[in-house]
Design a protein around this motif. Structure first.
Motif, PDB file in Angstrom:
ATOM      1  N   ALA A   1      -1.166   1.459  57.907  1.00  0.00           N
ATOM      2  CA  ALA A   1      -0.049   0.782  58.585  1.00  0.00           C
ATOM      3  C   ALA A   1      -0.541  -0.412  59.396  1.00  0.00           C
ATOM      4  O   ALA A   1       0.109  -1.463  59.427  1.00  0.00           O
ATOM      5  CB  ALA A   1       0.695   1.772  59.469  1.00  0.00           C
ATOM      6  N   VAL A   2      -1.688  -0.260  60.038  1.00  0.00           N
ATOM      7  CA  VAL A   2      -2.275  -1.378  60.794  1.00  0.00           C
ATOM      8  C   VAL A   2      -2.615  -2.520  59.844  1.00  0.00           C
ATOM      9  O   VAL A   2      -2.307  -3.688  60.108  1.00  0.00           O
ATOM     10  CB  VAL A   2      -3.517  -0.925  61.583  1.00  0.00           C
ATOM     11  N   ALA A   3      -3.245  -2.192  58.720  1.00  0.00           N
ATOM     12  CA  ALA A   3      -3.593  -3.220  57.732  1.00  0.00           C
ATOM     13  C   ALA A   3      -2.330  -3.899  57.211  1.00  0.00           C
ATOM     14  O   ALA A   3      -2.279  -5.132  57.107  1.00  0.00           O
ATOM     15  CB  ALA A   3      -4.390  -2.601  56.583  1.00  0.00           C
ATOM     16  N   ALA A   4      -1.310  -3.114  56.903  1.00  0.00           N
ATOM     17  CA  ALA A   4      -0.061  -3.683  56.378  1.00  0.00           C
ATOM     18  C   ALA A   4       0.580  -4.644  57.376  1.00  0.00           C
ATOM     19  O   ALA A   4       1.085  -5.704  56.995  1.00  0.00           O
ATOM     20  CB  ALA A   4       0.906  -2.563  56.014  1.00  0.00           C
ATOM     21  N   GLN A   5       0.542  -4.279  58.640  1.00  0.00           N
ATOM     22  CA  GLN A   5       1.098  -5.152  59.671  1.00  0.00           C
ATOM     23  C   GLN A   5       0.319  -6.466  59.731  1.00  0.00           C
ATOM     24  O   GLN A   5       0.903  -7.548  59.805  1.00  0.00           O
ATOM     25  CB  GLN A   5       1.083  -4.457  61.025  1.00  0.00           C
ATOM     26  N   GLN A   6      -0.992  -6.372  59.669  1.00  0.00           N
ATOM     27  CA  GLN A   6      -1.816  -7.586  59.681  1.00  0.00           C
ATOM     28  C   GLN A   6      -1.560  -8.434  58.440  1.00  0.00           C
ATOM     29  O   GLN A   6      -1.447  -9.657  58.531  1.00  0.00           O
ATOM     30  CB  GLN A   6      -3.301  -7.230  59.775  1.00  0.00           C
ATOM     31  N   TRP A   7      -1.470  -7.802  57.276  1.00  0.00           N
ATOM     32  CA  TRP A   7      -1.204  -8.540  56.047  1.00  0.00           C
ATOM     33  C   TRP A   7       0.123  -9.287  56.148  1.00  0.00           C
ATOM     34  O   TRP A   7       0.214 -10.452  55.778  1.00  0.00           O
ATOM     35  CB  TRP A   7      -1.175  -7.598  54.839  1.00  0.00           C
TER      36      TRP A   7
ATOM     37  N   GLN B   1       1.801 -10.194  58.885  1.00  0.00           N
ATOM     38  CA  GLN B   1       1.739 -11.261  59.884  1.00  0.00           C
ATOM     39  C   GLN B   1       0.955 -12.469  59.386  1.00  0.00           C
ATOM     40  O   GLN B   1       1.307 -13.607  59.681  1.00  0.00           O
ATOM     41  CB  GLN B   1       1.095 -10.747  61.180  1.00  0.00           C
ATOM     42  N   GLN B   2      -0.093 -12.227  58.650  1.00  0.00           N
ATOM     43  CA  GLN B   2      -0.980 -13.317  58.251  1.00  0.00           C
ATOM     44  C   GLN B   2      -0.634 -13.942  56.908  1.00  0.00           C
ATOM     45  O   GLN B   2      -0.983 -15.102  56.662  1.00  0.00           O
ATOM     46  CB  GLN B   2      -2.439 -12.824  58.236  1.00  0.00           C
ATOM     47  N   ALA B   3       0.035 -13.191  56.027  1.00  0.00           N
ATOM     48  CA  ALA B   3       0.264 -13.719  54.676  1.00  0.00           C
ATOM     49  C   ALA B   3       1.671 -13.481  54.136  1.00  0.00           C
ATOM     50  O   ALA B   3       1.958 -13.890  53.023  1.00  0.00           O
ATOM     51  CB  ALA B   3      -0.771 -13.129  53.720  1.00  0.00           C
ATOM     52  N   GLY B   4       2.507 -12.796  54.882  1.00  0.00           N
ATOM     53  CA  GLY B   4       3.882 -12.588  54.439  1.00  0.00           C
ATOM     54  C   GLY B   4       4.133 -11.231  53.801  1.00  0.00           C
ATOM     55  O   GLY B   4       3.214 -10.493  53.463  1.00  0.00           O
ATOM     56  N   ALA B   5       5.430 -10.957  53.637  1.00  0.00           N
ATOM     57  CA  ALA B   5       5.864  -9.638  53.158  1.00  0.00           C
ATOM     58  C   ALA B   5       5.445  -9.356  51.719  1.00  0.00           C
ATOM     59  O   ALA B   5       5.066  -8.223  51.400  1.00  0.00           O
ATOM     60  CB  ALA B   5       7.374  -9.509  53.297  1.00  0.00           C
ATOM     61  N   LYS B   6       5.508 -10.353  50.840  1.00  0.00           N
ATOM     62  CA  LYS B   6       5.157 -10.105  49.436  1.00  0.00           C
ATOM     63  C   LYS B   6       3.673  -9.755  49.293  1.00  0.00           C
ATOM     64  O   LYS B   6       3.314  -8.828  48.565  1.00  0.00           O
ATOM     65  CB  LYS B   6       5.489 -11.327  48.575  1.00  0.00           C
TER      66      LYS B   6
END
Length: 101
Positions: free
Chosen positions: A40-46, A48-53
Motif C-alpha cells: 500500500a505504501v508503494a502504491a501510494q508512492q507510485w 503520487q509520483q507517476a499517476g493512477a495508471k
C-alpha cells in the motif's frame, strides 16, 4: 528536506520482508500483513509520483510477483524465487517511476 526512498526499494522490501516475516515467525498471516502494508505504501508512492495508471500496473506486478513466487519456488527454491520476483518488481518500478528522479 528528506529524499524519498525509491519505490523500487519499497516494493522489493515488501515482497522480501513479507516472506521473511512469514518464514521466520512461522505466521503466514503476519507476513501477509507486512506484504499488504508495504504494498500500500508503494502504491501510494507510485500514484503520487507517476499517476493512477502506472500505480495500477505496478500494483498488478507486485501482486503477480507475490503469486508467481509460489510456483517458481517449487522449481528453484523459496528464497531464489522471492528474490527473483522482488528484483523483477523493483526493476519495473525503477523503469516506470524512479529513474525520472
Amino acid at each position: 528536506m528528506m529524499k524519498k526512498t525509491p519505490t523500487a526499494f519499497v516494493a522489493a522490501g515488501g515482497l522480501v520482508g513479507g516472506y521473511a516475516v512469514a518464514r521466520f515467525t512461522k505466521q503466514r498471516p503476519l507476513g501477509g500483513v507486512v506484504l499488504a502494508i508495504v504494498g500500500a505504501v508503494a502504491a501510494q508512492q507510485w500514484r503520487q509520483q507517476a499517476g493512477a495508471k502506472t500505480a495500477a500496473a505496478l500494483g498488478a506486478a507486485y501482486v503477480a510477483g507475490f503469486a508467481g513466487s509460489h510456483p517458481l519456488a517449487k522449481k528453484i527454491g523459496a528464497w531464489p524465487a522471492v528474490l527473483g520476483m522482488a528484483g523483477s518488481v523493483a526493476l519495473a518500478s525503477w523503469v516506470a517511476v524512479d529513474r525520472r528522479d
